[in-house]
Design an enzyme around this catalytic site. Structure first.
Site, PDB file in Angstrom:
ATOM      1  N   SER A   1       1.064  -1.605  -0.193  1.00 10.26           N
ATOM      2  CA  SER A   1       0.103   0.323  -0.083  1.00 10.26           C
ATOM      3  C   SER A   1       1.089   1.235   0.177  1.00 10.26           C
ATOM      4  CB  SER A   1      -1.064   0.267   0.999  1.00 10.26           C
ATOM      5  OG  SER A   1      -1.722   1.251   1.165  1.00 10.26           O
TER       6      SER A   1
ATOM      7  N   GLU B   1       2.506 -14.176   2.631  1.00 12.97           N
ATOM      8  CA  GLU B   1       2.318 -15.480   3.667  1.00 12.97           C
ATOM      9  C   GLU B   1       0.331 -14.951   4.215  1.00 12.97           C
ATOM     10  OE1 GLU B   1       4.687 -14.974   3.568  1.00 12.97           O
ATOM     11  OE2 GLU B   1       6.702 -14.992   4.753  1.00 12.97           O
TER      12      GLU B   1
HETATM   13  N1  THU Z   1       7.144 -10.043   2.033  1.00  9.21           N
HETATM   14  C1  THU Z   1       5.867 -11.058   2.864  1.00  9.21           C
HETATM   15  O1  THU Z   1       5.573 -11.008   1.353  1.00  9.21           O
HETATM   16  N2  THU Z   1       6.919 -12.614   3.372  1.00  9.21           N
HETATM   17  C2  THU Z   1       8.245 -12.459   4.148  1.00  9.21           C
HETATM   18  O2  THU Z   1       8.251 -13.322   4.505  1.00  9.21           O
HETATM   19  C3  THU Z   1       8.998 -11.081   3.731  1.00  9.21           C
HETATM   20  C4  THU Z   1       8.437 -10.250   3.394  1.00  9.21           C
HETATM   21  C5  THU Z   1       6.844  -8.521   1.266  1.00  9.21           C
HETATM   22  C6  THU Z   1       6.142  -7.148   2.096  1.00  9.21           C
HETATM   23  C7  THU Z   1       6.542  -6.498   1.266  1.00  9.21           C
HETATM   24  O3  THU Z   1       5.894  -6.322   0.508  1.00  9.21           O
HETATM   25  C8  THU Z   1       7.989  -7.216   0.749  1.00  9.21           C
HETATM   26  O4  THU Z   1       7.977  -8.481   1.175  1.00  9.21           O
HETATM   27  C9  THU Z   1       9.242  -5.899   1.084  1.00  9.21           C
HETATM   28  O5  THU Z   1       9.478  -6.641   2.886  1.00  9.21           O
END
Ligand code: THU
Length: 135
Positions: free
Chosen positions: A48, A58
């Site tokens: 966002s 997740e």
């Molecule tokens: N992110 C995830 O989707 N899962 C994780 O376990 C670590 C981080 C995403 C959140 C954000 O959109 C991007 O990765 C960078 O932090």
């Protein structure tokens, strides 16, 4: 873990990863959960412009699973977009533990298909769960 099942989970995690909405971090993540019933639910990270509202892959996969009436994670795969493993963040470890016992496999997969397997119990020892609330 069963090789066929893990292959399918990896496929789905990498497929949904392509839908990631991550214009701020440019870091696409995909996740896929296999339920105890053998169903697979996937989700990607959704960022966002108000940065703290971003949602991890997740969390999206778990939301998808719960929205379809499932509450037992058999295993989960997290797909990164580079050569590093994307270990679930602290908040996601707690979200996974809500629906998964300590020995639940958590598998990270890199873009090139390299995997690393651990368990939610290793990632989040002594997790705070419903049991701790007397539920
Ligand atoms: N992110 C995830 O989707 N899962 C994780 O376990 C670590 C981080 C995403 C959140 C954000 O959109 C991007 O990765 C960078 O932090």
């Amino acid at each position: 873990m069963d090789n066929k099942k893990i292959k399918k989970l990896i496929e789905q995690a990498q497929e949904v990863q392509q839908h990631s909405h991550s214009p701020y971090s440019d870091f696409k993540v995909g996740a896929a959960v296999l339920t105890e019933s053998g169903d697979i639910f996937a989700g990607c990270n959704v960022e966002s412009a108000a940065y703290p509202l971003s949602q991890c892959a997740e969390a999206s996969a778990i939301g998808n699973m719960v929205s379809h009436g499932h509450k037992r994670i058999h295993s989960i795969v997290v797909a990164s977009q580079n050569d590093e493993f994307c270990f679930p963040c602290g908040g996601c470890r707690q979200k996974i533990a809500e629906f998964a016992p300590d020995d639940t496999p958590v598998v990270m997969v890199t873009k090139s298909g390299k995997t690393h397997e651990t368990t939610i119990g290793e990632l989040l020892p002594n997790a705070f769960r419903a049991h701790d609330l007397g539920k």
